[in-house]
Design a protein around this motif. Structure first.
Motif, PDB file in Angstrom:
ATOM      1  N   LYS A 149       0.879  -1.176   0.000  1.00 18.36           N
ATOM      2  CA  LYS A 149       0.000   0.000   0.000  1.00 18.36           C
ATOM      3  C   LYS A 149       0.914   1.222   0.000  1.00 18.36           C
ATOM      4  O   LYS A 149       0.877   2.075   0.890  1.00 18.36           O
ATOM      5  N   ALA A 150       1.788   1.234  -1.037  1.00 14.47           N
ATOM      6  CA  ALA A 150       2.851   2.243  -1.092  1.00 14.47           C
ATOM      7  C   ALA A 150       2.317   3.647  -1.368  1.00 14.47           C
ATOM      8  O   ALA A 150       3.055   4.620  -1.232  1.00 14.47           O
ATOM      9  N   ASN A 151       1.047   3.756  -1.747  1.00 11.72           N
ATOM     10  CA  ASN A 151       0.480   5.092  -1.929  1.00 11.72           C
ATOM     11  C   ASN A 151       0.112   5.745  -0.597  1.00 11.72           C
ATOM     12  O   ASN A 151      -0.180   6.924  -0.527  1.00 11.72           O
ATOM     13  N   VAL A 152       0.141   4.952   0.492  1.00 15.82           N
ATOM     14  CA  VAL A 152      -0.251   5.497   1.794  1.00 15.82           C
ATOM     15  C   VAL A 152       0.762   5.212   2.900  1.00 15.82           C
ATOM     16  O   VAL A 152       1.044   6.083   3.724  1.00 15.82           O
ATOM     17  N   LEU A 153       1.302   3.983   2.931  1.00 14.65           N
ATOM     18  CA  LEU A 153       2.097   3.560   4.088  1.00 14.65           C
ATOM     19  C   LEU A 153       3.602   3.648   3.844  1.00 14.65           C
ATOM     20  O   LEU A 153       4.096   3.195   2.808  1.00 14.65           O
ATOM     21  N   GLU A 154       4.310   4.189   4.839  1.00 12.56           N
ATOM     22  CA  GLU A 154       5.771   4.296   4.733  1.00 12.56           C
ATOM     23  C   GLU A 154       6.415   2.910   4.698  1.00 12.56           C
ATOM     24  O   GLU A 154       7.373   2.671   3.960  1.00 12.56           O
ATOM     25  N   THR A 155       5.888   1.967   5.517  1.00 10.79           N
ATOM     26  CA  THR A 155       6.446   0.606   5.486  1.00 10.79           C
ATOM     27  C   THR A 155       6.309   0.008   4.090  1.00 10.79           C
ATOM     28  O   THR A 155       7.179  -0.721   3.626  1.00 10.79           O
ATOM     29  N   SER A 156       5.235   0.332   3.401  1.00 12.25           N
ATOM     30  CA  SER A 156       5.042  -0.190   2.044  1.00 12.25           C
ATOM     31  C   SER A 156       6.013   0.450   1.060  1.00 12.25           C
ATOM     32  O   SER A 156       6.460  -0.188   0.107  1.00 12.25           O
ATOM     33  N   ARG A 183       8.506  -1.654  -1.161  1.00  9.67           N
ATOM     34  CA  ARG A 183       8.580  -1.581  -2.622  1.00  9.67           C
ATOM     35  C   ARG A 183       9.995  -1.259  -3.100  1.00  9.67           C
ATOM     36  O   ARG A 183      10.480  -1.831  -4.082  1.00  9.67           O
ATOM     37  N   SER A 184      10.689  -0.378  -2.382  1.00  5.10           N
ATOM     38  CA  SER A 184      12.043  -0.034  -2.843  1.00  5.10           C
ATOM     39  C   SER A 184      12.988  -1.222  -2.681  1.00  5.10           C
ATOM     40  O   SER A 184      13.854  -1.456  -3.531  1.00  5.10           O
ATOM     41  N   VAL A 185      12.801  -2.022  -1.636  1.00  6.10           N
ATOM     42  CA  VAL A 185      13.638  -3.211  -1.465  1.00  6.10           C
ATOM     43  C   VAL A 185      13.320  -4.232  -2.559  1.00  6.10           C
ATOM     44  O   VAL A 185      14.219  -4.824  -3.161  1.00  6.10           O
TER      45      VAL A 185
END
Ligand code: IPM
Ligand code: MG
Length: 352
Positions: A186-193, A197-199
């Motif tokens: 949920k990379a549009n909202v969550l920093e953990t996401s 995604r970058s990893v």
């Protein structure tokens, strides 16, 4: 070979379905000349009844020394009061954490013989074969929790290392399958996401450029899993998204009672459990579906004991039982439903 297997049947229908999986394991052992040492221990609500603890030290010690753990289910209505400080579910969460079982493999396979048991259209389901890898020891499940009279919080944390090991596992599995990896976040909202995604992007570019990668937001994934399930191959996702998406995905095969899982760490020791819960409403009646527990035993043979031939034989026996029309109540049989024991016997009879 010789192997030491811990049996943790747990609560509700756990003991009933685990008993059938154990019968199958014993039959596989006899047929292929293996010697199992099976030791049982309490976990969950029944362990709390006896000791006050969902994971008594002796149970944890057994789990830590066994080669593999066959787990049933956990949870009971008598311990569902939200005010309780200790809950049965902590038993499985502690086991995952203590044993370092960071990856949960949840195969979602539609069996031809029971396509009609699914609420979805059969033409959508043909050929569905998804491997969901749920991160299992991080995220919101294990972050700090707070609670006051007026406020509560659950912290979601992910480290680079936690994501890297899931990506590598997912990509390696994808290479052995249809070479597609879907990373759900949920990379549009969550920093953990966004970290997730970058990893994923870096590891895939550096180490697995040959594997076809796509990213999907979890809300869209929930929809596409029902709209075009046969497009998915390997799916990797964080702990809570994986929990939710796999219950949803169980409606593709038609029942939670067909969905097995393997929880793995960095070694060969693993924990194997059907993804269904303790189902207290039907517990003790001998009507629960044991196929997911039996398929979990097959995963145990494959992943902890490296017995691929035996794992396939057991899986083939389940498919043959389904082909023969042996259906428990959850699989919408046309006639009288098979009992838990009858379904187990049908698998045993077809074991080659
Ligand atoms: C699962 C279950 C568990 C989870 C519960 C029983 C704690 O739902 O294995 O999917 O949320 O992980
Ligand atoms: Mg769940």
């Amino acid at each position: 070979m010789k192997a030491h297997i811990a049996l943790l049947p747990g609560d509700g229908i756990g003991p009933e379905v685990t008993a059938e999986a154990v019968r199958c394991l014993k039959a596989v052992g006899a047929r292929y000349g293996h010697e199992w040492r099976l030791d049982e221990a309490p976990v969950g609500a029944i362990a709390m009844d006896a000791t006050g603890m969902p994971l008594p030290p002796a149970t944890l010690a057994l789990a830590k020394t066994a080669d593999a753990i066959l787990f049933g289910a956990i949870g009971a209505p008598r311990y569902s009061d939200p005010a309780l400080k200790v809950r049965p579910e902590q038993g499985i969460l502690q086991l995952r954490q203590e044993l370092g079982l960071f990856a949960n493999l949840r195969p979602v396979v539609c069996f031809e013989a029971v396509l009609d048991a699914s609420p979805l259209k059969p033409e959508l389901l043909r050929g569905v074969d998804i491997m969901v890898i749920r991160e299992l020891t991080g995220g919101i499940y294990f972050g700090a929790k707070t609670r006051t009279a007026t406020e509560a919080s659950d912290l979601c944390v992910y480290t680079v290392t936690e994501v890297e090991r899931i990506v590598r596992l997912g990509a390696r599995l994808a290479r052995q399958r249809r070479n597609r990896l879907t990373s759900v976040d949920k990379a549009n909202v969550l920093e953990t996401s966004r970290l997730w995604r970058s990893v994923v992007l870096r590891v895939m570019k550096d180490e697995f450029p040959d594997v076809v990668l796509e990213h999907m937001y979890v809300d869209a994934a929930a929809m596409h899993l029902l709209r075009r399930p046969s497009d998915f191959d390997v799916v990797i996702t964080e702990n809570m998204f994986g929990d939710i998406l796999t219950d949803e995905a169980s409606m593709l095969p038609g029942s939670l009672g067909l969905c097995a899982s393997a929880s793995l760490g960095s070694g060969t020791r693993g924990l194997y459990e059907p993804i269904h819960g303790s189902a207290p409403d039907i517990a003790g009646r001998g009507i629960a579906n044991p196929y997911a527990a039996i398929l979990s035993a097959a995963l145990l043979l494959r992943h902890s004991l490296a017995l691929e031939t035996e794992a396939r034989a057991l899986e083939a026996a389940v498919v043959a039982a389904l082909d023969a029309g042996v259906r428990t109540a959850d699989l919408k049989p046309a006639g009288r439903p098979a009992s838990t024991h009858e379904a187990g016997a049908a698998v045993l009879a077809r074991l080659r």
